[in-house]
Design a protein around this motif. Structure first.
Motif, PDB file in Angstrom:
ATOM      1  N   HIS A 192      33.097 -15.495   9.069  1.00 27.82           N
ATOM      2  CA  HIS A 192      33.653 -16.444   8.108  1.00 27.82           C
ATOM      3  C   HIS A 192      33.067 -16.244   6.712  1.00 27.82           C
ATOM      4  O   HIS A 192      32.133 -15.459   6.499  1.00 27.82           O
ATOM      5  CB  HIS A 192      33.371 -17.868   8.575  1.00 27.82           C
ATOM      6  CG  HIS A 192      31.906 -18.118   8.783  1.00 27.82           C
ATOM      7  ND1 HIS A 192      31.039 -18.451   7.761  1.00 27.82           N
ATOM      8  CD2 HIS A 192      31.151 -18.066   9.919  1.00 27.82           C
ATOM      9  CE1 HIS A 192      29.819 -18.596   8.254  1.00 27.82           C
ATOM     10  NE2 HIS A 192      29.852 -18.366   9.558  1.00 27.82           N
TER      11      HIS A 192
ATOM     12  N   MET B  26      38.289 -19.151  10.554  1.00 27.05           N
ATOM     13  CA  MET B  26      38.900 -17.846  10.825  1.00 27.05           C
ATOM     14  C   MET B  26      39.903 -17.907  11.977  1.00 27.05           C
ATOM     15  O   MET B  26      40.322 -16.860  12.491  1.00 27.05           O
ATOM     16  CB  MET B  26      37.793 -16.833  11.148  1.00 27.05           C
ATOM     17  CG  MET B  26      36.718 -16.698  10.080  1.00 27.05           C
ATOM     18  SD  MET B  26      37.383 -16.230   8.461  1.00 27.05           S
ATOM     19  CE  MET B  26      37.938 -14.564   8.783  1.00 27.05           C
TER      20      MET B  26
ATOM     21  N   LYS C  83      43.184 -18.651  12.306  1.00 27.72           N
ATOM     22  CA  LYS C  83      44.482 -17.992  12.158  1.00 27.72           C
ATOM     23  C   LYS C  83      44.326 -16.468  12.113  1.00 27.72           C
ATOM     24  O   LYS C  83      45.155 -15.729  12.660  1.00 27.72           O
ATOM     25  CB  LYS C  83      45.196 -18.493  10.904  1.00 27.72           C
ATOM     26  CG  LYS C  83      45.713 -19.917  11.026  1.00 27.72           C
ATOM     27  CD  LYS C  83      46.731 -20.029  12.164  1.00 27.72           C
ATOM     28  CE  LYS C  83      47.242 -21.442  12.354  1.00 27.72           C
ATOM     29  NZ  LYS C  83      48.175 -21.546  13.507  1.00 27.72           N
ATOM     30  N   SER C  84      43.281 -16.001  11.469  1.00 29.74           N
ATOM     31  CA  SER C  84      43.020 -14.558  11.456  1.00 29.74           C
ATOM     32  C   SER C  84      42.746 -14.059  12.863  1.00 29.74           C
ATOM     33  O   SER C  84      43.229 -12.990  13.276  1.00 29.74           O
ATOM     34  CB  SER C  84      41.818 -14.252  10.557  1.00 29.74           C
ATOM     35  OG  SER C  84      42.052 -14.652   9.231  1.00 29.74           O
TER      36      SER C  84
ATOM     37  N   GLN D 139      43.764 -15.363  15.705  1.00 29.98           N
ATOM     38  CA  GLN D 139      44.992 -15.370  16.503  1.00 29.98           C
ATOM     39  C   GLN D 139      45.867 -14.156  16.193  1.00 29.98           C
ATOM     40  O   GLN D 139      46.447 -13.551  17.105  1.00 29.98           O
ATOM     41  CB  GLN D 139      45.771 -16.653  16.246  1.00 29.98           C
ATOM     42  CG  GLN D 139      45.178 -17.891  16.914  1.00 29.98           C
ATOM     43  CD  GLN D 139      46.049 -19.114  16.730  1.00 29.98           C
ATOM     44  OE1 GLN D 139      46.559 -19.377  15.639  1.00 29.98           O
ATOM     45  NE2 GLN D 139      46.234 -19.876  17.812  1.00 29.98           N
ATOM     46  N   ALA D 140      45.963 -13.795  14.898  1.00 30.60           N
ATOM     47  CA  ALA D 140      46.773 -12.636  14.528  1.00 30.60           C
ATOM     48  C   ALA D 140      46.181 -11.348  15.097  1.00 30.60           C
ATOM     49  O   ALA D 140      46.919 -10.475  15.585  1.00 30.60           O
ATOM     50  CB  ALA D 140      46.875 -12.542  13.005  1.00 30.60           C
TER      51      ALA D 140
ATOM     52  N   SER E  27      34.808 -14.579  17.235  1.00 26.91           N
ATOM     53  CA  SER E  27      34.682 -15.245  15.941  1.00 26.91           C
ATOM     54  C   SER E  27      33.366 -16.012  15.923  1.00 26.91           C
ATOM     55  O   SER E  27      33.199 -16.986  16.659  1.00 26.91           O
ATOM     56  CB  SER E  27      35.864 -16.198  15.717  1.00 26.91           C
ATOM     57  OG  SER E  27      35.802 -16.786  14.438  1.00 26.91           O
TER      58      SER E  27
ATOM     59  N   ILE F 195      43.069 -15.855   4.731  1.00 26.46           N
ATOM     60  CA  ILE F 195      42.684 -16.166   6.117  1.00 26.46           C
ATOM     61  C   ILE F 195      43.519 -17.306   6.694  1.00 26.46           C
ATOM     62  O   ILE F 195      43.271 -17.725   7.826  1.00 26.46           O
ATOM     63  CB  ILE F 195      41.189 -16.519   6.224  1.00 26.46           C
ATOM     64  CG1 ILE F 195      40.835 -17.721   5.345  1.00 26.46           C
ATOM     65  CG2 ILE F 195      40.329 -15.313   5.880  1.00 26.46           C
ATOM     66  CD1 ILE F 195      39.435 -18.266   5.580  1.00 26.46           C
TER      67      ILE F 195
ATOM     68  N   GLN G 297      50.268 -16.847   7.087  1.00 27.85           N
ATOM     69  CA  GLN G 297      50.741 -15.964   8.155  1.00 27.85           C
ATOM     70  C   GLN G 297      50.917 -14.531   7.660  1.00 27.85           C
ATOM     71  O   GLN G 297      50.538 -13.568   8.343  1.00 27.85           O
ATOM     72  CB  GLN G 297      52.061 -16.489   8.724  1.00 27.85           C
ATOM     73  CG  GLN G 297      52.606 -15.645   9.872  1.00 27.85           C
ATOM     74  CD  GLN G 297      53.893 -16.223  10.453  1.00 27.85           C
ATOM     75  OE1 GLN G 297      54.352 -17.289  10.052  1.00 27.85           O
ATOM     76  NE2 GLN G 297      54.471 -15.522  11.418  1.00 27.85           N
TER      77      GLN G 297
ATOM     78  N   CYS H  95      47.468 -12.877   7.321  1.00 33.02           N
ATOM     79  CA  CYS H  95      46.865 -12.600   8.616  1.00 33.02           C
ATOM     80  C   CYS H  95      47.566 -11.431   9.310  1.00 33.02           C
ATOM     81  O   CYS H  95      46.916 -10.601   9.972  1.00 33.02           O
ATOM     82  CB  CYS H  95      46.911 -13.841   9.499  1.00 33.02           C
ATOM     83  SG  CYS H  95      45.894 -15.207   8.870  1.00 33.02           S
TER      84      CYS H  95
ATOM     85  N   VAL I  11      46.265  -8.284   7.681  1.00 33.12           N
ATOM     86  CA  VAL I  11      44.929  -7.949   8.176  1.00 33.12           C
ATOM     87  C   VAL I  11      45.029  -7.336   9.569  1.00 33.12           C
ATOM     88  O   VAL I  11      44.345  -6.346   9.879  1.00 33.12           O
ATOM     89  CB  VAL I  11      44.035  -9.204   8.189  1.00 33.12           C
ATOM     90  CG1 VAL I  11      42.757  -8.960   8.981  1.00 33.12           C
ATOM     91  CG2 VAL I  11      43.704  -9.629   6.768  1.00 33.12           C
ATOM     92  N   ALA I  12      45.879  -7.903  10.426  1.00 35.36           N
ATOM     93  CA  ALA I  12      46.048  -7.363  11.768  1.00 35.36           C
ATOM     94  C   ALA I  12      46.596  -5.940  11.719  1.00 35.36           C
ATOM     95  O   ALA I  12      46.176  -5.073  12.502  1.00 35.36           O
ATOM     96  CB  ALA I  12      46.965  -8.268  12.589  1.00 35.36           C
TER      97      ALA I  12
END
Length: 496
Positions: free
Chosen positions: A249, A258, A260-261, A263-264, A274, A474, A477, A480, A483-484
């Motif tokens: 974080h 973190m 949502k990040s 989950q993606a 995390s 972060i 959608q 994220c 980032v994924a």
């Protein structure tokens, strides 16, 4: 490339406001010194003390403060007798009330102007060639110049004082008094300098869309023990066993920020750990503090071992946001960089003097610079004293809790980021590394990451995501998902 005039302009505009009234005071005192006057000796000490303090500041900002100090002391030893000789040439008469009648002269004006001329000359040089800040020769030169200027001022004061008669007998106490003055000055700075209060900054304190989150989706908190027995809190988002992400974080936050990040990344196939860094979110033993400066590095290795990520068959990526992104770069360049296969820094804080950092991080952080400088000088001597004192305060209205860390100690702040030699540290990153930042970041200058990192380490790629701010990276959608996607590139999954 910036022109010399542009560099000078940047140095002037980035100079703290307190410097300008100080410079006016210095010039005014110097002009007064052109004529004969009657005054107490302590009035003559103002300029030498200013020169001494500014030389301490220069040493504290050096990449190698111990080297700067050695050069400072050597130059001081040369300048002290010269300054004393100049002071003894001044006509002085001690009055019955203890004050001095002193003839006018040019020394105070020239000395006062030299304090700032030296500081700005070095600022221009380091601004045009930042790599020189880490060059031992230039570190020694900067420290030596500061010591020479300080020595001239102190020696001149001693020479003038000796002309009053009574001071001749007192000069034998000068070394002890000098050391006492230095200790008192550092002690006063450490005791009374503290980070100022800031109004709450929405761009750094409130996650977009948080009210719409389904908190039932949050995995439960788990804990492992660090080597000192303190708990390290984390949440696991399980997916593929051979693809792992350790997710960090940003400043003042916890692993919840973190979500949502995570989950993606989980949807992209990563098992995500995390974590809440020590001093945050119930990790460690004290909110906003560690036990020693490099403890976060040790905690990371303890965590990797505790959760079974030492298996070479597991592809491991370290991902962090904001200050956590800075910690990612620290880890990628540090002694334990082989522990991860790849690194991804999201909107990373690089350094206070990095061109990517806005003043006060866009209003998010208040730093007690004098205290940081004083503690850095002590640390350069191997004296980790008073490092639990607060040096950074964030623009949040929340108090300390398991969900928020509003204040950082010196050792936590120092252990979370790259060192003063951050340029050379970034240059030695040799593992696959990506930096991602939102184009509309309010805390950092997104447009400057690519040119800076291209100069320091072309192996690091930079991804600028259009239309997104700092916390969007972060929470939104699209960010994220980006980032994924970058993680899939780093893990070799982009083609599967």
């Amino acid at each position: 490339m910036s022109s010399p005039l542009q560099v000078v302009f940047q140095i002037v505009t980035n100079t703290p406001l307190w410097v300008w009234p100080l410079m006016v005071l210095v010039v005014w005192l110097g002009v007064l010194g052109l004529r004969s006057r009657i005054l107490p000796l302590w009035r003559l000490a103002i300029l030498p003390v200013v020169g001494l303090i500014l030389s301490f500041v220069g040493m504290g900002q050096a990449v190698q403060p111990a080297l700067a100090l050695v050069a400072w002391l050597a130059a001081l030893a040369v300048a002290l007798p010269l300054g004393t000789l100049l002071g003894r040439r001044r006509t002085v008469r001690r009055l019955d009330d203890g004050r001095l009648e002193i003839a006018g002269g040019w020394f105070m004006l020239v000395f006062g102007l030299s304090i700032f001329a030296v500081r700005y000359a070095l600022g221009v040089v380091f601004g045009m060639a930042p790599a020189l800040k880490a060059d031992p020769s230039w570190i020694a030169l900067a420290g030596g110049v500061g010591g020479f200027v300080a020595g001239l001022g102190i020696g001149w004061l001693a020479g003038v004082g000796s002309r009053s008669g009574r001071w001749v007998r007192r000069l034998r106490w000068a070394p002890a008094m000098f050391l006492l003055t230095v200790a008192a000055g550092l002690g006063g700075i450490i005791a009374f300098s503290s980070p100022g209060e800031l109004p709450r900054l929405l761009a750094g304190d409130s996650l977009p869309g948080l009210s719409t989150w389904n908190m039932a989706e949050l995995p439960p908190v788990q804990r492992v023990m660090a080597r000192d027995g303190a708990p390290l809190a984390y949440r696991v988002y399980p997916a593929r066993a051979d693809r792992a992400v350790v997710l960090i974080h940003g400043s003042s936050g916890t692993n919840i920020s973190m979500h949502k990040s995570a989950q993606a990344l989980q949807a992209a196939g990563a098992t995500v750990y995390s974590i809440s860094l020590r001093g945050h979110g119930g990790s460690g033993t004290a909110n906003g503090d560690t036990s020693y400066r490099d403890q976060l590095d040790d905690d990371l290795m303890d965590f990797v071992k505790a959760v079974g990520l030492t298996d070479l068959k597991i592809h491991k990526t370290l991902i962090g946001f904001s200050s956590g992104g800075g910690f990612v770069l620290r880890a990628a360049s540090g002694a334990n960089r082989q522990a991860f296969d790849a690194y991804l820094a999201i909107s990373p804080f690089i350094a206070q003097d990095s061109p990517t950092t806005r003043p006060a991080s866009g209003g998010w952080a208040s730093v007690a610079v004098p205290r940081v400088v004083a503690l850095t000088i002590l640390d350069g001597f191997g004296l980790p004293w008073f490092q639990g004192l607060p040096v950074v305060r964030f623009a949040t209205a929340s108090g300390p809790s398991e969900n928020r860390t509003p204040v950082y100690s010196f050792r936590l702040a120092a252990g979370l980021q790259l060192s003063r030699g951050w340029r050379s540290e970034i240059a030695r990153i040799d593992r696959p590394t990506i930096v991602a930042v939102g184009a509309d970041d309010e805390l950092f200058r997104a447009e400057l990451y690519a040119p800076l990192l291209k100069e320091l380490n072309p192996r690091i790629s930079v991804e600028v995501v259009p239309g997104l701010g700092h916390l969007d990276m972060i929470a939104q959608q699209r960010a994220c998902a980006s980032v994924a996607s970058l993680w899939r590139q780093l893990s070799g999954e982009s083609g599967t």
